[in-house]
Design a protein around this motif. Sequence first.
Motif, PDB file in Angstrom:
ATOM      1  N   ALA A 270       0.965  -1.174  -0.099  1.00  0.00           N
ATOM      2  CA  ALA A 270      -0.089   0.238   0.051  1.00  0.00           C
ATOM      3  C   ALA A 270       0.987   1.080  -0.139  1.00  0.00           C
ATOM      4  N   SER A 271       2.098   0.863   0.329  1.00  0.00           N
ATOM      5  CA  SER A 271       3.142   2.169   0.444  1.00  0.00           C
ATOM      6  C   SER A 271       4.477   1.451   0.556  1.00  0.00           C
ATOM      7  N   TYR A 272       5.575   2.211   0.389  1.00  0.00           N
ATOM      8  CA  TYR A 272       6.891   1.665   0.373  1.00  0.00           C
ATOM      9  C   TYR A 272       7.234   0.822   1.818  1.00  0.00           C
ATOM     10  N   MET A 273       6.337   1.220   2.726  1.00  0.00           N
ATOM     11  CA  MET A 273       6.524   0.668   4.036  1.00  0.00           C
ATOM     12  C   MET A 273       6.078  -0.735   4.130  1.00  0.00           C
ATOM     13  N   THR A 274       5.203  -1.128   3.131  1.00  0.00           N
ATOM     14  CA  THR A 274       4.583  -2.448   3.222  1.00  0.00           C
ATOM     15  C   THR A 274       4.801  -3.168   1.939  1.00  0.00           C
ATOM     16  N   ALA A 275       5.978  -2.618   1.167  1.00  0.00           N
ATOM     17  CA  ALA A 275       6.280  -3.033  -0.228  1.00  0.00           C
ATOM     18  C   ALA A 275       6.606  -4.655   0.104  1.00  0.00           C
ATOM     19  N   ASN A 276       6.209  -5.524  -0.716  1.00  0.00           N
ATOM     20  CA  ASN A 276       6.769  -6.849  -0.528  1.00  0.00           C
ATOM     21  C   ASN A 276       6.610  -7.666  -2.027  1.00  0.00           C
ATOM     22  N   PRO A 277       7.327  -8.788  -2.232  1.00  0.00           N
ATOM     23  CA  PRO A 277       7.048  -9.598  -3.396  1.00  0.00           C
ATOM     24  C   PRO A 277       6.165 -10.463  -3.458  1.00  0.00           C
ATOM     25  N   PHE A 278       5.460 -10.854  -2.378  1.00  0.00           N
ATOM     26  CA  PHE A 278       4.426 -11.874  -2.326  1.00  0.00           C
ATOM     27  C   PHE A 278       3.005 -11.586  -3.060  1.00  0.00           C
ATOM     28  N   GLY A 279       2.699 -10.373  -2.812  1.00  0.00           N
ATOM     29  CA  GLY A 279       1.281  -9.995  -3.339  1.00  0.00           C
ATOM     30  C   GLY A 279       0.285  -9.894  -2.077  1.00  0.00           C
ATOM     31  N   CYS A 280       0.810  -9.663  -0.913  1.00  0.00           N
ATOM     32  CA  CYS A 280      -0.155  -9.703   0.217  1.00  0.00           C
ATOM     33  C   CYS A 280       0.882  -9.096   1.624  1.00  0.00           C
ATOM     34  N   HIS A 281       0.520  -7.832   1.743  1.00  0.00           N
ATOM     35  CA  HIS A 281       1.264  -7.129   2.859  1.00  0.00           C
ATOM     36  C   HIS A 281       0.709  -7.765   4.283  1.00  0.00           C
ATOM     37  N   ARG A 282      -0.380  -8.275   4.292  1.00  0.00           N
ATOM     38  CA  ARG A 282      -0.890  -8.849   5.436  1.00  0.00           C
ATOM     39  C   ARG A 282       0.120  -9.941   6.109  1.00  0.00           C
ATOM     40  N   LEU A 283       0.869 -10.591   5.370  1.00  0.00           N
ATOM     41  CA  LEU A 283       1.936 -11.661   5.798  1.00  0.00           C
ATOM     42  C   LEU A 283       2.891 -11.092   6.660  1.00  0.00           C
ATOM     43  N   GLN A 284       3.017  -9.526   6.945  1.00  0.00           N
ATOM     44  CA  GLN A 284       3.916  -8.777   7.421  1.00  0.00           C
ATOM     45  C   GLN A 284       5.174  -9.453   7.350  1.00  0.00           C
ATOM     46  N   ILE A 285       5.638  -9.573   6.114  1.00  0.00           N
ATOM     47  CA  ILE A 285       6.798  -9.820   5.511  1.00  0.00           C
ATOM     48  C   ILE A 285       6.997  -8.986   4.495  1.00  0.00           C
ATOM     49  N   SER A 286       7.326  -7.548   5.024  1.00  0.00           N
ATOM     50  CA  SER A 286       7.578  -6.551   3.985  1.00  0.00           C
ATOM     51  C   SER A 286       8.886  -5.637   4.004  1.00  0.00           C
ATOM     52  N   GLN A 287       9.035  -4.856   3.242  1.00  0.00           N
ATOM     53  CA  GLN A 287      10.215  -3.877   3.401  1.00  0.00           C
ATOM     54  C   GLN A 287      10.598  -3.405   4.699  1.00  0.00           C
ATOM     55  N   CYS A 288       9.806  -2.803   5.416  1.00  0.00           N
ATOM     56  CA  CYS A 288       9.985  -2.252   6.703  1.00  0.00           C
ATOM     57  C   CYS A 288       9.456  -2.968   7.725  1.00  0.00           C
ATOM     58  N   ASN A 289       9.128  -4.290   7.552  1.00  0.00           N
ATOM     59  CA  ASN A 289       8.527  -4.947   8.679  1.00  0.00           C
ATOM     60  C   ASN A 289       8.954  -6.536   8.434  1.00  0.00           C
ATOM     61  N   ASN A 290       9.882  -7.016   8.911  1.00  0.00           N
ATOM     62  CA  ASN A 290      10.381  -8.147   8.922  1.00  0.00           C
ATOM     63  C   ASN A 290      10.714  -8.793   7.624  1.00  0.00           C
ATOM     64  N   PRO A 291      11.268  -8.059   6.874  1.00  0.00           N
ATOM     65  CA  PRO A 291      11.781  -8.215   5.536  1.00  0.00           C
ATOM     66  C   PRO A 291      12.272  -9.840   5.078  1.00  0.00           C
ATOM     67  N   TRP A 292      12.001 -10.320   3.890  1.00  0.00           N
ATOM     68  CA  TRP A 292      12.058 -11.917   3.648  1.00  0.00           C
ATOM     69  C   TRP A 292      13.480 -12.062   3.797  1.00  0.00           C
ATOM     70  N   TRP A 293      14.618 -11.212   3.554  1.00  0.00           N
ATOM     71  CA  TRP A 293      16.110 -11.627   3.367  1.00  0.00           C
ATOM     72  C   TRP A 293      16.528 -11.816   5.007  1.00  0.00           C
ATOM     73  N   GLU A 294      15.638 -11.302   5.912  1.00  0.00           N
ATOM     74  CA  GLU A 294      16.207 -11.538   7.326  1.00  0.00           C
ATOM     75  C   GLU A 294      15.978 -12.702   7.810  1.00  0.00           C
ATOM     76  N   TYR A 295      15.127 -13.625   6.878  1.00  0.00           N
ATOM     77  CA  TYR A 295      14.960 -15.232   7.195  1.00  0.00           C
ATOM     78  C   TYR A 295      16.178 -16.038   7.021  1.00  0.00           C
TER      79      TYR A 295
END
Length: 360
Positions: A270-295
Amino acid sequence: MFFFFKSQKQKEAKFMASQWIKQVNESANLVNNTKNPDTFFSRYEFMIEKVNDLISIQKYLKFKGDKPTDMLRQINDKKINTINDFIDRYYSDILEQINKLKTDKAKQKRIDKFYSSLVPYFDQMEKENIDKIDKLNLNLKNNSSFNLGNNNGLIEKSNEVELSNLKWYIMISFGKSTSKSYNKAVYLAQNSPKYDAITDENGNITHTATYTSSKKDFLDFIILYDLVSNWKSTFFIINGDLVDKKTVGKIKYCYGDKCRSVKSNFCYGASYMTANPFGCHRLQISQCNNPWWEYYIKEGAHYKLDRDKLIKRIELTKETFKYCPSFNVENIMNVAMSFPLILKKNEYKKIVSEESNIYL
């Protein structure tokens, strides 16, 4: 459309780009000429998918003319007109078919087909497109030249839709209430895409309104939801499953925002804060919140993906948002499985550097 390459990645990009450009052109030709709803909407989505593929390799090539990002912008800017042009072609085709038919039953079936065959794609349209369909559908039903039965060509307007034709639907049911909003709620339900009323042996009535995932329908659903969601008699069914109010409320909040948004890629951020590659920012795996590369976990000279932890996070969200019209668990899992299991230190740093800025 492109030229000049130096690196191996540029060579690979050039090879893939030639294939994708061909597919984009073929899809554009079908989109601009077909009279079949399934063909139109499937190829329209496929065309956008291939343009996005081109965008993913844009940095490796120099394009002549429009860049892929410009192509996508033009497609999105022309979306309403492109779909309206198809609707006009399809409507004209239906009219030709009706005029060639001899029996009232066959004509009526073809009239019904116009609307029912487009309903499954309402979630891919804008409000202007759906309003146009509603108007043309009413024209079909009221056109006396069709000579249907003994009704002088006039067919009673119906708000019925077949659930079997819908990719997604939500039903909201409620009973008699002392609320001042009761009559308004009944009116809204009666004007939903599909309305049913059942009276039991004790005279108790249950009103049921069914809505599709189209922007217009879902925003209309929200209006009714806000009136009756706190009534004791109210319950919800999504795609045949009884769903609790808390889950419906979360979907209403998120998907409602998408319906109100002008962003075509809302689910990807919805904004750069919730940008993600999955197509769902409700996963809370987004650019500024628990990004995928931190796994990724550092192990010696490399980084290893904790895929189990990543999938567990996805599964946790799935339990709530699997009923959202835009939630595509297959696509989400495919993205998760596409991440490399092992990354060298420099590869990991490069990914973090690129990904943390890619949506800015």
